[in-house]
Design an enzyme around this catalytic site. Structure first.
Site, PDB file in Angstrom:
ATOM      1  N   ASP A 219       0.831  -1.208   0.000  1.00 14.99           N
ATOM      2  CA  ASP A 219       0.000   0.000   0.000  1.00 14.99           C
ATOM      3  C   ASP A 219       0.869   1.264   0.000  1.00 14.99           C
ATOM      4  O   ASP A 219       1.839   1.348   0.771  1.00 14.99           O
ATOM      5  CB  ASP A 219      -0.871  -0.027   1.263  1.00 14.99           C
ATOM      6  CG  ASP A 219      -1.871   1.103   1.326  1.00 14.99           C
ATOM      7  OD1 ASP A 219      -2.761   1.147   0.471  1.00 14.99           O
ATOM      8  OD2 ASP A 219      -1.760   1.949   2.246  1.00 14.99           O
ATOM      9  N   GLU A 282       0.770  -0.449  -4.957  1.00 15.59           N
ATOM     10  CA  GLU A 282       0.075   0.802  -5.281  1.00 15.59           C
ATOM     11  C   GLU A 282       1.139   1.881  -5.409  1.00 15.59           C
ATOM     12  O   GLU A 282       1.914   2.106  -4.480  1.00 15.59           O
ATOM     13  CB  GLU A 282      -0.899   1.182  -4.166  1.00 15.59           C
ATOM     14  CG  GLU A 282      -1.683   2.417  -4.526  1.00 15.59           C
ATOM     15  CD  GLU A 282      -2.411   3.020  -3.343  1.00 15.59           C
ATOM     16  OE1 GLU A 282      -3.451   3.626  -3.556  1.00 15.59           O
ATOM     17  OE2 GLU A 282      -1.924   2.899  -2.199  1.00 15.59           O
TER      18      GLU A 282
HETATM   19  C1  GLC Z   1      -4.335   3.260  -0.282  1.00 16.51           C
HETATM   20  C2  GLC Z   1      -5.612   2.456  -0.226  1.00 16.51           C
HETATM   21  C3  GLC Z   1      -6.690   3.342   0.303  1.00 16.51           C
HETATM   22  C4  GLC Z   1      -6.316   3.786   1.692  1.00 16.51           C
HETATM   23  C5  GLC Z   1      -4.946   4.469   1.694  1.00 16.51           C
HETATM   24  C6  GLC Z   1      -4.415   4.651   3.071  1.00 16.51           C
HETATM   25  O1  GLC Z   1      -4.434   4.327  -1.153  1.00 16.51           O
HETATM   26  O2  GLC Z   1      -5.889   1.939  -1.495  1.00 16.51           O
HETATM   27  O3  GLC Z   1      -7.933   2.677   0.311  1.00 16.51           O
HETATM   28  O4  GLC Z   1      -7.274   4.673   2.194  1.00 16.51           O
HETATM   29  O5  GLC Z   1      -3.991   3.689   0.989  1.00 16.51           O
HETATM   30  O6  GLC Z   1      -3.917   3.441   3.590  1.00 16.51           O
END
Ligand code: GLC
Length: 558
Positions: A219, A282
């Site tokens: 993440d 991500e």
């Molecule tokens: C990423 C996740 C999102 C979350 C954020 C904070 O962007 O996809 O859903 O709110 O991280 O952890």
């Protein structure tokens, strides 16, 4: 009506010998499960691990290779699990560790791999590490998080804003320092320059790998390591922080070279376990060159830095073609592309692009060269749910009203059947987010309809599995930059498949005789009225998507 004569162009991706033997994640389909919304097994209105286990048969029949389950770890749920208070425990709302073990065993028995979310940038403010860190400036865990003195006038140490709005700093009155949180104030950022943090978080990876998980979705890694000097972010011309180049600003300030040794460490850890474990991530990147940096120059970091760019594109053939070609052009040799058209943070594509276009998007996802990630429900063409103001749950919206309806609409429960509450939770229970009642197109209804979007997607997935041209073949755009048509040829050895997507409302005729003497229809998005096609006169109806197998017949007299 004019006829578009297809022309050979140079392939934007060419097959190399290594494509005969690819790892599962290089061709496999990853299915994202948002566990709160997939299946409730205990009647509390919230989905859970047992629920996912009960639905594994559906996922096997759909034909996916892996599921990525977003966080189900112990959490106060300020950001629905992305605020973790114990990385090695299951939150009771999702079940128990036994439930996870049973889910993993069943998934593996069905040939489905399991990827879990790893949230390294921040913990919950209820994590014991943060509670200790917060307790005093002298606490040994103080440096596990990012604490700074206020400016002389008491204001926060710099001008950084969190992704959810407002200052990224919160003052801890008791100790007189600010802590950094790039998301909610309940999500303090860890200090990844502290070796003890690296060691403790590495232990978390080992914990799940020993259990047998097949990989991690990392993440928010772009911001893991902060600029050492914590400089102010540059302001837009009008003096505001937020603007079109926010991402660029963040990349300058956060996407630091020191991130890469950490990613290499994550990779070394996953590689030290048998089986092909994978790291997907991500990533926030200003362009595709930057996106590729997450792979590492030696391809020794993240295998699949998620290409989230396609989620930002409008319904436009040229922009789609340019984005896809640019991406392929930036791929490091040996790197595998990936495509994401929907996730738990973006409006669903059936809503973004309009109802008549979701089949085309699913077709792109399954027929472009690259590993696809499919968000639950997108195989049904599920649109965003309707959320009334009093039903909003996303903290993004609840705390910061200027963010409109936040991310709740794309997180509404999976619609399994036509009963009240759609088979997600018992009829007498209130689901955590409302079911989209006006969308009467559940799994059950679509399973019974041979021309449904679900059947269309299943067929796409079967074809992707059946033809190496689709799962690993070269790709060339042959549409001569047509404004409305996206047409590409996938080839592997003697297999040739032509994919045609009509983005416009006009009928088009296409001549593919340069490539073949015969065109066999494999699939049309208009399954209710399929048309026989011939190579020199392919008829492409408004918004239609076609998959054709091209055959070059050899004349015995030649
Ligand atoms: C990423 C996740 C999102 C979350 C954020 C904070 O962007 O996809 O859903 O709110 O991280 O952890």
């Amino acid at each position: 009506m004019t006829t578009l004569r297809l022309k050979t162009s140079s392939p934007v991706f060419n097959v190399s010998p290594s494509h005969y033997d690819l790892a599962w994640w290089q061709t496999g389909i990853i299915y994202e499960v948002y566990p709160r919304s997939f299946q409730d097994s205990d009647g509390d209105g919230v989905g859970d691990l047992r629920g996912i286990q009960q639905r594994l048969g559906y996922l096997r029949d759909l034909g996916v290779d892996a599921i990525w389950i977003t966080p189900f770890f112990r959490s106060p749920m300020a950001d629905f699990g992305y605020d973790v208070s114990d990385y090695c425990a299951i939150d009771p709302i999702f079940g128990t560790m036994d439930d996870f073990d049973a889910l993993l065993a069943d998934a593996h028995a069905m040939g489905i791999r399991v990827i879990v979310d790893f949230v390294p940038n921040h913990t919950s403010d209820q994590h014991p590490w943060f509670i200790e860190s917060r307790s005093s400036c002298e606490n040994p865990k103080r440096d596990w998080y990012i604490w700074k003195d206020p400016n002389p006038d008491g204001t926060p140490p710099n001008n950084w804003e969190g992704f959810f709005g407002g200052s990224a700093w919160t003052l801890d009155e008791r100790t007189g320092q600010y802590y950094l949180h790039m998301f909610l104030e309940q999500q303090p950022d860890l200090n990844w320059r502290n070796p003890d943090v690296i060691a403790a978080m590495s232990d978390v990876l080992h914990f799940w790998l020993k259990k047998g998980v097949d990989g991690f979705r990392l993440d928010a890694i772009t911001i893991l390591i902060k600029h050492e000097d914590f400089p102010d972010m540059p302001l837009d011309a009008d003096g505001t922080l937020y603007g079109g180049d926010l991402l660029l600003q963040l990349v300058d300030v956060h996407n630091q070279p020191d991130l890469h040794p950490i990613l290499r460490r994550f990779r070394a850890i996953t590689d030290s376990y048998p089986g092909d474990r994978v790291l997907i991530a991500e990533t926030g990147a200003a362009n595709f060159d930057e996106l590729m940096q997450f792979c590492g120059s030696q391809l020794d970091e993240v295998q699949l830095p998620m290409n989230l760019n396609t989620m930002l594109l409008p319904w436009d053939a040229r922009m789609m073609r340019d984005s896809i070609s640019d991406y392929y052009a930036c791929l490091l040799p040996g790197a595998v592309p990936n495509f994401v058209f929907g996730n738990h943070d973006q409006s669903r594509f059936a809503t973004r692009f309009g109802d008549q276009h979701h089949r085309a998007i699913n077709a792109l996802l399954m027929t472009l060269w690259g590993a696809p990630t499919l968000y639950y429900g997108d195989e049904l063409g599920m649109p965003d749910g309707r959320i009334l103001p009093h039903q909003q749950k996303d903290p993004f919206t609840v705390q910061y009203s200027d963010f409109g309806l936040g991310r709740d609409p794309e997180r509404t429960p999976m619609q399994w059947d036509e009963t009240p509450n759609a088979g997600f939770t018992p009829p007498n229970v209130e689901p955590w987010l409302p079911i989209r009642t006006t969308f009467a197109s559940s799994v059950a209804a679509q399973s019974a309809d041979p021309v449904s979007t679900l059947h269309f997607c299943k067929r796409l997935i079967q074809l992707r599995r059946q033809y190496r041209a689709l799962n690993r073949g070269s790709i060339q755009f042959v549409d001569d930059h047509h404004p409305d048509l996206l047409i590409y040829l996938r080839e592997f050895e003697d297999e040739r498949i032509l994919i045609l997507v009509n983005f416009g409302a006009l009928l088009h005729s296409v001549d593919a005789s340069t490539f073949a003497s015969r065109a066999e229809l494999l699939l049309t998005s208009r399954m209710d009225t399929p048309m026989t096609q011939s190579a020199d006169s392919i008829s492409l109806r408004p918004y239609e998507t076609l998959l054709l197998k091209l055959v070059q017949e050899v004349n015995p007299d030649d």
